[in-house]
Design a protein around this motif. Structure first.
Motif, PDB file in Angstrom:
ATOM      1  N   PRO A 240       0.830  -0.826  -0.046  1.00  0.00           N
ATOM      2  CA  PRO A 240       0.023  -0.112  -0.148  1.00  0.00           C
ATOM      3  C   PRO A 240       1.020   1.349   0.139  1.00  0.00           C
ATOM      4  O   PRO A 240       1.955   1.100   0.445  1.00  0.00           O
ATOM      5  N   THR A 241       0.262   2.377  -0.556  1.00  0.00           N
ATOM      6  CA  THR A 241       0.989   3.544  -0.376  1.00  0.00           C
ATOM      7  C   THR A 241       0.161   4.698   0.383  1.00  0.00           C
ATOM      8  O   THR A 241      -1.049   4.404   0.590  1.00  0.00           O
ATOM      9  N   ARG A 242       0.744   5.710   0.690  1.00  0.00           N
ATOM     10  CA  ARG A 242       0.138   6.708   1.581  1.00  0.00           C
ATOM     11  C   ARG A 242      -1.152   7.571   0.750  1.00  0.00           C
ATOM     12  O   ARG A 242      -0.812   7.735  -0.448  1.00  0.00           O
ATOM     13  N   ALA A 243      -2.196   7.731   1.333  1.00  0.00           N
ATOM     14  CA  ALA A 243      -3.432   8.206   0.620  1.00  0.00           C
ATOM     15  C   ALA A 243      -3.115   9.380  -0.012  1.00  0.00           C
ATOM     16  O   ALA A 243      -3.447   9.694  -1.238  1.00  0.00           O
ATOM     17  N   GLY A 244      -2.293  10.381   0.550  1.00  0.00           N
ATOM     18  CA  GLY A 244      -2.106  11.642  -0.029  1.00  0.00           C
ATOM     19  C   GLY A 244      -0.545  11.711  -0.525  1.00  0.00           C
ATOM     20  O   GLY A 244      -0.331  12.828  -1.189  1.00  0.00           O
TER      21      GLY A 244
END
Length: 103
Positions: free
Chosen positions: A89-93
């Protein structure tokens, strides 16, 4: 049929990043593929000249499979990727940063 050829695979998701810089394109891509099933083929329309470098790098970072450019009759370049099971996963922002597994 070559299973890895982006030119023979119909997309399950198409992300239109026309006119977007890669930073914004990756934000849109991350949002659009959230919850997509593994093995889903994604076509990304990207006019940013950095896309041919940024998309493979993002796929490498996340674990998704970059399939390459798609031959098409549209004016804008299209690139394909395949959703990977267990992708990081990656950071939302900040989709260019992986989520820190430690918190």
């Amino acid at each position: 049929m070559n299973a890895t050829s982006p030119n023979t695979l119909a997309p399950g998701i198409t992300v239109d990043g026309t006119g977007l810089l890669c930073v914004t394109l990756l934000l849109r891509l991350r949002k659009e593929i959230d919850g997509a099933e593994p093995d889903t083929v994604v076509h990304v329309v990207a006019t940013d000249p950095a896309a041919p470098l940024d998309l493979p790098a993002w796929c490498h970072m996340t674990g998704h499979h970059y399939l390459g450019p798609v031959l098409n009759s549209a004016d804008a370049p299209v690139y394909a990727l395949r959703i990977a099971a267990g992708a990081r996963p990656t950071r939302a922002g900040a989709p260019w940063h992986a989520v820190d597994p430690g918190g």
